[in-house]
Scaffold this motif. Structure first.
Motif, mmCIF file in Angstrom:
data_model
loop_
_atom_site.group_PDB
_atom_site.id
_atom_site.type_symbol
_atom_site.label_atom_id
_atom_site.label_comp_id
_atom_site.label_asym_id
_atom_site.label_seq_id
_atom_site.Cartn_x
_atom_site.Cartn_y
_atom_site.Cartn_z
ATOM 1 N N LEU A 127 18.471 -4.370 -73.474
ATOM 2 C CA LEU A 127 17.863 -4.090 -74.777
ATOM 3 C C LEU A 127 16.996 -2.833 -74.719
ATOM 4 N N PHE A 128 16.181 -2.741 -73.652
ATOM 5 C CA PHE A 128 15.327 -1.560 -73.529
ATOM 6 C C PHE A 128 16.140 -0.307 -73.198
ATOM 7 N N VAL A 129 17.133 -0.447 -72.320
ATOM 8 C CA VAL A 129 17.946 0.710 -71.940
ATOM 9 C C VAL A 129 18.666 1.274 -73.164
ATOM 10 N N LEU A 130 19.178 0.406 -74.015
ATOM 11 C CA LEU A 130 19.932 0.849 -75.185
ATOM 12 C C LEU A 130 19.034 1.306 -76.332
ATOM 13 N N PHE A 131 17.868 0.670 -76.443
ATOM 14 C CA PHE A 131 16.946 1.000 -77.538
ATOM 15 C C PHE A 131 15.543 1.235 -76.960
ATOM 16 N N PRO A 132 15.359 2.327 -76.230
ATOM 17 C CA PRO A 132 14.086 2.541 -75.532
ATOM 18 C C PRO A 132 12.934 2.864 -76.486
ATOM 19 N N ASN A 133 11.955 1.968 -76.499
ATOM 20 C CA ASN A 133 10.721 2.198 -77.236
ATOM 21 C C ASN A 133 9.683 1.221 -76.685
ATOM 22 N N PRO A 134 8.408 1.404 -77.002
ATOM 23 C CA PRO A 134 7.370 0.545 -76.421
ATOM 24 C C PRO A 134 7.570 -0.939 -76.698
ATOM 25 N N ASN A 155 18.320 -7.715 -53.127
ATOM 26 C CA ASN A 155 17.633 -6.632 -53.822
ATOM 27 C C ASN A 155 18.352 -5.293 -53.647
ATOM 28 N N ILE A 156 18.993 -5.076 -52.502
ATOM 29 C CA ILE A 156 19.812 -3.877 -52.321
ATOM 30 C C ILE A 156 21.000 -3.901 -53.279
ATOM 31 N N ILE A 157 21.633 -5.079 -53.411
ATOM 32 C CA ILE A 157 22.750 -5.212 -54.350
ATOM 33 C C ILE A 157 22.284 -4.957 -55.780
ATOM 34 N N LEU A 158 21.122 -5.512 -56.135
ATOM 35 C CA LEU A 158 20.586 -5.319 -57.482
ATOM 36 C C LEU A 158 20.308 -3.845 -57.748
ATOM 37 N N PHE A 159 19.665 -3.172 -56.788
ATOM 38 C CA PHE A 159 19.374 -1.749 -56.953
ATOM 39 C C PHE A 159 20.657 -0.927 -57.018
ATOM 40 N N ALA A 160 21.608 -1.230 -56.136
ATOM 41 C CA ALA A 160 22.861 -0.479 -56.101
ATOM 42 C C ALA A 160 23.641 -0.659 -57.398
ATOM 43 N N GLY A 161 23.648 -1.868 -57.919
ATOM 44 C CA GLY A 161 24.349 -2.121 -59.166
ATOM 45 C C GLY A 161 23.743 -1.354 -60.328
ATOM 46 N N LEU A 162 22.417 -1.334 -60.398
ATOM 47 C CA LEU A 162 21.747 -0.585 -61.462
ATOM 48 C C LEU A 162 21.970 0.918 -61.285
ATOM 49 N N ALA A 163 21.951 1.368 -60.027
ATOM 50 C CA ALA A 163 22.199 2.792 -59.766
ATOM 51 C C ALA A 163 23.614 3.181 -60.178
ATOM 52 N N ALA A 164 24.574 2.301 -59.916
ATOM 53 C CA ALA A 164 25.956 2.583 -60.298
ATOM 54 C C ALA A 164 26.116 2.692 -61.808
ATOM 55 N N LEU A 165 25.252 2.005 -62.537
ATOM 56 C CA LEU A 165 25.266 2.078 -63.998
ATOM 57 C C LEU A 165 24.462 3.261 -64.516
ATOM 58 N N GLY A 166 23.849 4.016 -63.594
ATOM 59 C CA GLY A 166 23.085 5.188 -63.982
ATOM 60 C C GLY A 166 21.661 4.901 -64.409
ATOM 61 N N VAL A 167 21.176 3.690 -64.072
ATOM 62 C CA VAL A 167 19.804 3.332 -64.464
ATOM 63 C C VAL A 167 19.037 2.818 -63.241
ATOM 64 N N TRP A 168 19.074 3.595 -62.149
ATOM 65 C CA TRP A 168 18.408 3.175 -60.914
ATOM 66 C C TRP A 168 16.935 2.881 -61.131
ATOM 67 N N TRP A 169 16.314 3.602 -62.046
ATOM 68 C CA TRP A 169 14.886 3.436 -62.322
ATOM 69 C C TRP A 169 14.546 2.052 -62.872
ATOM 70 N N ALA A 170 15.563 1.371 -63.446
ATOM 71 C CA ALA A 170 15.323 0.056 -64.033
ATOM 72 C C ALA A 170 14.922 -0.965 -62.972
ATOM 73 N N TYR A 171 15.376 -0.754 -61.735
ATOM 74 C CA TYR A 171 14.989 -1.682 -60.663
ATOM 75 C C TYR A 171 13.480 -1.687 -60.492
#
Length: 299
Positions: free
Chosen positions: A41-48, A179-195
């Motif tokens: 939700l935040f990634v698609l509609f980023p706001n406070p 946690n490595i899998i979680l980070f790698a998966g988010l990085a593969a989606l282009g949102v590594w910072w989300a981790y």
């Protein structure tokens, strides 16, 4: 159990205590679906506003993972021991940095010695009631990450602190792998910072505050004389409380202590059965988490 203990007939308890692989799988899916959905939700509609919502929902679902891991540690989330061990270890405990086996060892002592000097959770509840200023300081430490780092440091050093069961000293392999899998998966989606922003940040802050409030509600200011109706508390949870503070029926804590082999998804049924049997008036029961915090802070 003593004469004052909650006693229901076997015919009543048997269906209530029935375990379900469907429920275990559904709740495991649900806790992760809400977490990813909130982050998306935040990634698609980023706001406070969407960030705050994602932050609160993910932190509450990390708490939800701990709740479901707790059931797996009791062997009641699924029917089979293998599923309880595998899912509880890898999908529920490890992602937030917990270890189910170490937790089980700690937690069963709590059940055996509830609200006695041998209860490892007693330091969590014995300090209450306290002042409003003291409770405020504790919550500020939680929300600023100080409690998280204190407990993590204690776990690495093998030092037992109040609340350290959340991050017990144990093998780091499942924690690192998940946690490595979680980070790698988010990085593969282009949102590594989300981790960091949407996983570690809620874990270090909101998760810790929710954990403290839950611990206060469950045993603070309850009986220490062994009365099974009064040494744990059930708290009525509103819809908002169930979403952000007490998911997966964790508010039915007295019922859990009365029959710890009943899965969390059947605790409302157990509560109703105990109420119909006339036990509600004898139980330690509070009508909201707000009321519990008011009781816990005296001035």
């Amino acid at each position: 159990m003593g004469a004052t203990a909650p006693i229901l007939s076997k015919d009543i308890i048997r269906p209530i205590a029935e375990r379900s692989d469907f429920w275990g799988a559904w709740l495991t899916f649900h806790v992760w679906a809400v977490s990813f959905g909130a982050g998306a939700l935040f990634v698609l509609f980023p706001n406070p506003l969407t960030f705050i919502l994602a932050f609160l929902l993910i932190g509450s679902r990390q708490h939800g993972m701990a709740i479901l891991m707790h059931d797996a540690a009791h062997g009641v989330l699924f029917k089979s021991k293998a599923l309880n061990e595998f899912v509880g270890t890898w999908f529920l405990a490890a992602p937030y940095g917990g270890n189910m086996q170490a937790y089980r060892h700690y937690h069963l002592k709590h059940h055996k010695h509830t609200q006695t000097e041998l209860d490892p959770d007693l330091p969590l509840s014995a300090k209450f009631p306290t002042s409003k200023a003291s409770l405020k300081r504790k919550l500020i430490r939680d929300l600023t990450g100080q409690t998280f780092w204190r407990l993590r440091l204690a776990s690495f050093k093998g030092v037992e602190l109040e609340g350290s069961d959340a991050f017990a000293k144990s093998s780091r392999i499942p924690i690192l792998v998940t946690n490595i899998i979680l980070f790698a998966g988010l990085a593969a989606l282009g949102v590594w910072w989300a981790y960091f922003a949407l996983w570690l940040f809620p874990l270090m802050t909101w998760f810790m505050a929710v954990l403290r409030i839950r611990n206060i509600a469950e045993h603070a200011m309850t009986a220490t004389d062994g009365n099974p109706f009064r040494y744990a508390r059930t708290t009525k949870a509103s819809l908002l409380a169930r979403i952000f503070l007490a998911p997966y029926w964790v508010n039915y804590h007295l019922e859990h202590h009365a029959y710890m082999y009943v899965p969390c998804y059947r605790l409302p049924m157990l509560h109703n059965a105990m109420q119909e049997a006339g036990y509600l008036s004898k139980m330690e029961y509070e009508t909201s988490y707000t009321n519990v915090l008011k009781l816990a802070s005296t001035g």
